[in-house]
Enzyme design. Structure first.
Site, mmCIF file in Angstrom:
data_model
loop_
_atom_site.group_PDB
_atom_site.id
_atom_site.type_symbol
_atom_site.label_atom_id
_atom_site.label_comp_id
_atom_site.label_asym_id
_atom_site.label_seq_id
_atom_site.Cartn_x
_atom_site.Cartn_y
_atom_site.Cartn_z
ATOM 1 N N CYS A 167 5.548 0.158 7.597
ATOM 2 C CA CYS A 167 4.844 1.272 6.558
ATOM 3 C C CYS A 167 6.424 1.409 6.062
ATOM 4 O O CYS A 167 7.915 1.431 5.641
ATOM 5 C CB CYS A 167 5.032 1.687 7.088
ATOM 6 S SG CYS A 167 4.686 3.402 6.173
ATOM 7 N N LEU A 168 6.275 1.999 4.173
ATOM 8 C CA LEU A 168 7.656 2.144 3.403
ATOM 9 C C LEU A 168 8.287 3.001 3.868
ATOM 10 O O LEU A 168 9.355 3.877 2.846
ATOM 11 C CB LEU A 168 7.047 2.094 1.884
ATOM 12 C CG LEU A 168 6.883 0.285 1.495
ATOM 13 C CD1 LEU A 168 6.211 0.976 -0.032
ATOM 14 C CD2 LEU A 168 7.572 -0.302 1.595
ATOM 15 N N HIS B 49 -4.217 2.133 7.236
ATOM 16 C CA HIS B 49 -3.212 2.619 7.719
ATOM 17 C C HIS B 49 -2.767 3.469 6.527
ATOM 18 O O HIS B 49 -2.306 4.049 7.392
ATOM 19 C CB HIS B 49 -2.067 1.066 7.174
ATOM 20 C CG HIS B 49 -1.016 1.282 7.589
ATOM 21 N ND1 HIS B 49 -0.085 0.873 8.368
ATOM 22 C CD2 HIS B 49 -0.229 2.328 6.270
ATOM 23 C CE1 HIS B 49 1.310 1.330 7.675
ATOM 24 N NE2 HIS B 49 1.247 2.156 6.509
ATOM 25 N N GLU B 50 -3.423 2.980 5.501
ATOM 26 C CA GLU B 50 -3.060 3.929 4.201
ATOM 27 C C GLU B 50 -4.016 5.266 4.482
ATOM 28 O O GLU B 50 -3.280 6.468 4.262
ATOM 29 C CB GLU B 50 -3.156 3.981 2.757
ATOM 30 C CG GLU B 50 -2.575 2.471 2.355
ATOM 31 C CD GLU B 50 -0.575 2.829 2.866
ATOM 32 O OE1 GLU B 50 -0.701 3.432 2.474
ATOM 33 O OE2 GLU B 50 -0.900 1.453 3.380
ATOM 34 N N GLN C 106 3.362 9.729 1.047
ATOM 35 C CA GLN C 106 4.317 9.057 1.048
ATOM 36 C C GLN C 106 5.741 10.328 0.562
ATOM 37 O O GLN C 106 6.957 9.770 0.653
ATOM 38 C CB GLN C 106 3.731 7.582 1.372
ATOM 39 C CG GLN C 106 3.882 7.359 2.569
ATOM 40 C CD GLN C 106 2.793 5.758 2.649
ATOM 41 O OE1 GLN C 106 2.542 5.041 2.193
ATOM 42 N NE2 GLN C 106 4.861 5.049 3.187
ATOM 43 N N GLY D 31 0.921 -1.191 -0.084
ATOM 44 C CA GLY D 31 -0.532 0.144 0.081
ATOM 45 C C GLY D 31 0.797 1.297 -0.693
ATOM 46 O O GLY D 31 2.016 1.086 0.639
ATOM 47 N N HIS E 117 -2.317 8.095 6.673
ATOM 48 C CA HIS E 117 -1.514 8.545 6.242
ATOM 49 C C HIS E 117 -2.316 9.998 5.599
ATOM 50 O O HIS E 117 -1.434 10.821 5.598
ATOM 51 C CB HIS E 117 -0.419 8.003 4.780
ATOM 52 C CG HIS E 117 0.348 7.182 5.498
ATOM 53 N ND1 HIS E 117 1.428 7.177 5.799
ATOM 54 C CD2 HIS E 117 0.417 5.414 5.174
ATOM 55 C CE1 HIS E 117 2.357 6.465 5.995
ATOM 56 N NE2 HIS E 117 2.034 5.676 5.183
HETATM 57 NI NI NI Z 1 2.514 3.577 5.504
#
Ligand code: NI
Length: 168
Positions: A92-93, A134-135, A51, A46, A138
């Site tokens: 998370c990236l 989660h997304e 991000q 995701g 963000h």
């Molecule tokens: Ni994330």
């Protein structure tokens, strides 16, 4: 298509609240395609526009192992969530190398626009429900480590700051 640079926690730009997308046009579709490419290359399941330092309400998700189940959510809005909670280990990236358990509602229903500009609804449980929440966090400037205890979060901040200082 292009790979986009991903912001790393605790970059303050990850705390920005994203603005709604007013028109689903070619620029938005290009951004979504670049985000999907960036997510697959990472690899991740995701990615939120926040991000990649674009503060607009756009998310791409693909939890499949075959990378052929791409979901794009534009202006996602939570319609409902289950009272029951599931705990899942998240990563998370934007927080590389860190994984920890987060509790979230086990099921969610979300309304969003697709790349065609049309509204649709999605009901999710399991990993997909985790990923959507989660997304969506963000887009509100929230990273999953913000759900952890202050002690754990501070440890992660210190560890990542040290790592980032080593990078020339
Ligand atoms: Ni994330």
């Amino acid at each position: 298509m292009a790979l986009l640079p991903i912001l790393h926690f605790p970059d303050p730009r990850l705390q920005k609240v994203a603005a709604p997308i007013e028109h689903v046009d070619d620029d938005v579709r290009r951004l979504a395609a670049d985000m999907a490419e960036t997510m697959y290359a990472a690899p991740g399941i995701g990615l939120a526009a926040t991000q990649v330092d674009v503060h607009r309400r756009l998310i791409v998700i693909d939890i499949s192992e075959t990378h052929d189940q791409l979901i794009t959510l534009i202006n996602p809005r939570l319609l409902g969530q289950s009272p029951d909670i599931q705990e899942c280990e998240e990563g998370c990236l934007s927080v590389p190398g860190i994984f920890d358990s987060v509790e979230r509602p086990a099921e969610v229903e979300v309304e969003a626009l697709g790349l065609d500009g049309k509204s649709f609804r999605i009901k999710a449980d399991g990993l997909l429900a985790v990923c959507i929440q989660h997304e969506m966090d963000h887009l509100e400037g929230i990273v999953f480590v913000d759900h952890l205890s202050r002690l754990k979060r501070n440890r992660i901040v210190n560890k990542l700051r040290k790592q980032q200082q080593k990078v020339p």
